[in-house]
Scaffold this motif. Structure first.
Motif, short mmCIF file in Angstrom:
data_model
loop_
_atom_site.label_atom_id
_atom_site.label_comp_id
_atom_site.label_asym_id
_atom_site.label_seq_id
_atom_site.Cartn_x
_atom_site.Cartn_y
_atom_site.Cartn_z
N PRO A 42 0.84 -1.19 0.00
CA PRO A 42 0.00 0.00 0.00
C PRO A 42 0.88 1.24 0.00
N LEU A 43 0.38 2.33 -0.58
CA LEU A 43 1.19 3.54 -0.63
C LEU A 43 0.32 4.79 -0.69
N ASP A 44 0.96 5.91 -0.42
CA ASP A 44 0.37 7.24 -0.54
C ASP A 44 1.20 8.02 -1.55
N ILE A 45 0.54 8.86 -2.33
CA ILE A 45 1.23 9.73 -3.29
C ILE A 45 0.79 11.16 -3.01
N LEU A 46 1.77 12.02 -2.80
CA LEU A 46 1.52 13.43 -2.52
C LEU A 46 2.29 14.27 -3.51
N GLU A 47 1.75 15.41 -3.88
CA GLU A 47 2.43 16.28 -4.84
C GLU A 47 2.47 17.71 -4.32
N THR A 48 3.64 18.33 -4.44
CA THR A 48 3.82 19.75 -4.13
C THR A 48 4.20 20.46 -5.43
N ASP A 49 4.50 21.73 -5.35
CA ASP A 49 4.94 22.47 -6.54
C ASP A 49 6.28 21.96 -7.06
N HIS A 50 7.10 21.36 -6.18
CA HIS A 50 8.47 21.02 -6.55
C HIS A 50 8.76 19.53 -6.64
N GLU A 51 7.89 18.68 -6.07
CA GLU A 51 8.19 17.25 -6.07
C GLU A 51 6.95 16.41 -5.90
N VAL A 52 7.12 15.12 -6.22
CA VAL A 52 6.11 14.11 -5.92
C VAL A 52 6.73 13.22 -4.86
N LEU A 53 5.96 12.94 -3.82
CA LEU A 53 6.42 12.13 -2.70
C LEU A 53 5.57 10.86 -2.67
N VAL A 54 6.24 9.72 -2.67
CA VAL A 54 5.55 8.42 -2.60
C VAL A 54 6.01 7.74 -1.32
N VAL A 55 5.05 7.33 -0.50
CA VAL A 55 5.35 6.64 0.75
C VAL A 55 4.75 5.23 0.64
N ALA A 56 5.62 4.22 0.63
CA ALA A 56 5.19 2.82 0.51
C ALA A 56 5.40 2.11 1.84
N ALA A 57 4.37 1.46 2.34
CA ALA A 57 4.46 0.71 3.60
C ALA A 57 5.16 -0.62 3.34
N LEU A 58 6.38 -0.75 3.85
CA LEU A 58 7.18 -1.96 3.63
C LEU A 58 7.85 -2.42 4.92
N PRO A 59 7.09 -2.61 6.01
CA PRO A 59 7.73 -3.06 7.24
C PRO A 59 8.34 -4.45 7.06
N GLY A 60 9.53 -4.61 7.60
CA GLY A 60 10.20 -5.90 7.52
C GLY A 60 10.92 -6.17 6.22
N VAL A 61 10.94 -5.19 5.32
CA VAL A 61 11.65 -5.37 4.06
C VAL A 61 12.99 -4.64 4.13
N PRO A 62 14.09 -5.36 4.02
CA PRO A 62 15.39 -4.69 4.05
C PRO A 62 15.53 -3.74 2.85
N PRO A 63 16.04 -2.53 3.07
CA PRO A 63 16.17 -1.56 1.97
C PRO A 63 16.96 -2.09 0.78
N ASP A 64 17.93 -2.97 1.02
CA ASP A 64 18.71 -3.50 -0.10
C ASP A 64 17.93 -4.52 -0.93
N GLN A 65 16.71 -4.85 -0.49
CA GLN A 65 15.85 -5.76 -1.23
C GLN A 65 14.82 -5.03 -2.09
N VAL A 66 14.94 -3.69 -2.17
CA VAL A 66 13.94 -2.88 -2.88
C VAL A 66 14.60 -2.16 -4.06
N THR A 67 13.92 -2.16 -5.20
CA THR A 67 14.35 -1.44 -6.39
C THR A 67 13.28 -0.41 -6.73
N VAL A 68 13.72 0.81 -7.02
CA VAL A 68 12.81 1.88 -7.42
C VAL A 68 13.29 2.42 -8.76
N ARG A 69 12.37 2.50 -9.74
CA ARG A 69 12.75 3.01 -11.06
C ARG A 69 11.55 3.67 -11.72
N ILE A 70 11.86 4.55 -12.66
CA ILE A 70 10.81 5.17 -13.47
C ILE A 70 10.80 4.47 -14.82
#
Length: 133
Positions: A42-70
């Motif tokens: 699950p996630l939230d997406i927020l937008e300001t004049d300067h950026e888009v912020l995406v917050v993804a709920a990933l408890p228990g997931v090591p950061p090195d196990q996540v890939t983010v790409r456009i």
């Protein structure tokens, strides 16, 4: 009388959501060697004049196990929540946190973005996409 109907409706919808989540986790066709995603965070997406912020709920997931790409007009978040070793021998009374591979494709608001910056806070992956131009 109306409160009872609203409660029953909300309870029924919650049950359907849980059933759909379990269905997605448990009833995947065998795919040979291809490792497909088992769940979507699950996630939230927020937008300001300067950026888009995406917050993804990933408890228990090591950061090195996540890939983010456009990819084109979408942000793709993928990775894996490893199955804890204790789950292999434990008696499970309730299991709501999905395990295994995940992927979430999210259409971004129109525009051009710089490479995403990623940080982890309180079990959430926070992705900042600065707007270009």
């Amino acid at each position: 009388m109306n409160d009872r109907r609203e409660w029953m409706w909300a309870s029924a919808l919650d049950t359907l959501v849980r059933a759909e989540r379990l269905h997605q986790q448990l009833f995947r066709p065998a795919g040979g060697q291809v490792r497909t995603a088992n769940w979507e965070p699950p996630l939230d997406i927020l937008e300001t004049d300067h950026e888009v912020l995406v917050v993804a709920a990933l408890p228990g997931v090591p950061p090195d196990q996540v890939t983010v790409r456009i990819e084109g007009p979408s942000l793709v978040i993928s990775g894996e929540r490893p199955v804890p070793a204790v789950l292999r021998t434990a008696v499970i009374h309730r299991m709501e946190l999905p395990q295994g591979r995940f992927e979430r494709r999210v259409p971004l608001p129109p525009g051009l973005y710089h490479s995403p910056s990623v940080q982890v806070a309180d079990g959430c992956l926070i992705i900042r996409l600065s707007k270009a131009g």
